[in-house]
Motif scaffolding. Sequence first.
Motif, short mmCIF file in Angstrom:
data_model
loop_
_atom_site.label_atom_id
_atom_site.label_comp_id
_atom_site.label_asym_id
_atom_site.label_seq_id
_atom_site.Cartn_x
_atom_site.Cartn_y
_atom_site.Cartn_z
N LYS A 181 -0.67 -1.07 -18.56
CA LYS A 181 0.13 -2.29 -18.52
C LYS A 181 -0.67 -3.38 -17.82
O LYS A 181 -1.32 -3.12 -16.80
N LYS A 182 -0.62 -4.61 -18.35
CA LYS A 182 -1.32 -5.72 -17.71
C LYS A 182 -0.61 -6.08 -16.41
O LYS A 182 0.61 -6.26 -16.39
N ILE A 183 -1.36 -6.15 -15.32
CA ILE A 183 -0.79 -6.54 -14.03
C ILE A 183 -1.67 -7.61 -13.39
O ILE A 183 -2.86 -7.72 -13.69
N SER A 184 -1.08 -8.41 -12.52
CA SER A 184 -1.80 -9.44 -11.80
C SER A 184 -1.13 -9.67 -10.45
O SER A 184 0.10 -9.73 -10.37
N PRO A 185 -1.93 -9.81 -9.38
CA PRO A 185 -1.33 -10.09 -8.08
C PRO A 185 -0.90 -11.54 -7.92
O PRO A 185 -0.34 -11.92 -6.92
N TYR A 186 -1.17 -12.35 -8.92
CA TYR A 186 -0.87 -13.77 -8.85
C TYR A 186 0.19 -14.16 -9.87
O TYR A 186 0.22 -13.63 -10.98
N ALA A 187 1.03 -15.11 -9.52
CA ALA A 187 2.15 -15.52 -10.37
C ALA A 187 1.69 -16.10 -11.71
O ALA A 187 2.35 -15.93 -12.71
N LYS A 188 0.58 -16.79 -11.74
CA LYS A 188 0.13 -17.45 -12.96
C LYS A 188 -0.70 -16.54 -13.86
O LYS A 188 -1.26 -16.98 -14.84
N GLY A 189 -0.80 -15.26 -13.49
CA GLY A 189 -1.50 -14.32 -14.36
C GLY A 189 -3.00 -14.36 -14.26
O GLY A 189 -3.69 -13.83 -15.13
N GLN A 190 -3.54 -14.99 -13.24
CA GLN A 190 -4.99 -14.98 -13.06
C GLN A 190 -5.42 -13.60 -12.62
O GLN A 190 -4.67 -12.86 -12.02
N ARG A 191 -6.65 -13.24 -12.92
CA ARG A 191 -7.22 -11.95 -12.52
C ARG A 191 -6.37 -10.79 -13.03
O ARG A 191 -5.91 -9.95 -12.27
N ILE A 192 -6.17 -10.74 -14.31
CA ILE A 192 -5.37 -9.67 -14.91
C ILE A 192 -6.20 -8.39 -14.96
O ILE A 192 -7.39 -8.42 -15.20
N MET A 193 -5.53 -7.26 -14.71
CA MET A 193 -6.19 -5.97 -14.80
C MET A 193 -5.23 -4.98 -15.43
O MET A 193 -4.07 -5.30 -15.66
N CYS A 194 -5.71 -3.81 -15.68
CA CYS A 194 -4.90 -2.77 -16.30
C CYS A 194 -4.33 -1.87 -15.22
O CYS A 194 -5.05 -1.45 -14.31
N GLY A 195 -3.04 -1.58 -15.30
CA GLY A 195 -2.38 -0.72 -14.32
C GLY A 195 -1.69 0.44 -14.97
O GLY A 195 -1.27 0.37 -16.12
N ASN A 196 -1.58 1.52 -14.23
CA ASN A 196 -0.90 2.71 -14.70
C ASN A 196 0.61 2.49 -14.54
O ASN A 196 1.09 2.33 -13.42
N PRO A 197 1.38 2.48 -15.63
CA PRO A 197 2.81 2.20 -15.54
C PRO A 197 3.62 3.22 -14.73
O PRO A 197 4.76 2.94 -14.34
N SER A 198 3.06 4.38 -14.45
CA SER A 198 3.80 5.37 -13.67
C SER A 198 3.60 5.18 -12.16
O SER A 198 4.18 5.91 -11.37
N LEU A 199 2.80 4.18 -11.75
CA LEU A 199 2.57 3.92 -10.34
C LEU A 199 3.27 2.63 -9.90
O LEU A 199 3.58 1.77 -10.72
N ALA A 200 3.49 2.48 -8.63
CA ALA A 200 4.20 1.32 -8.08
C ALA A 200 3.49 0.00 -8.39
O ALA A 200 4.12 -1.03 -8.51
#
Length: 128
Positions: free
Chosen positions: A107-126
Amino acid sequence: LKEGATYRFLGSSSMPELMVDPSNYETDERTVRMVLDQTSGLKERLCNSDASGNCQFSNTVTLPNTISCVDVECEVDTLRVVQISEDAFYEYVRAPCVNQAFFNGGKKISPYAKGQRIMCGNPSLAEA
């Protein structure tokens, strides 16, 4: 709150040192840290109070047994930083090498509200 979970004393800083939070979290009044309830077994273990009831903080605390959650502790996936008193914080130390590098259904995740620095995350993790 499982047996073997490790917490590291941060002193009066609420900023984690082993995880990354945006630097503005330290001064942003909207940033909320987990304040442990007075009846919390985790708070009791981390405080380690003396006979007078004063906390005797250790640099590192490893839970010798599983502790039952109390109140809001039961509602979160991960206790990253917990507040023991007005000027005392502990950071949860994640166990190393327990998450697999490859997983299905990223799943695409980003620590920033505007979606900068997108990375791939495991959907079964927090994180995702």
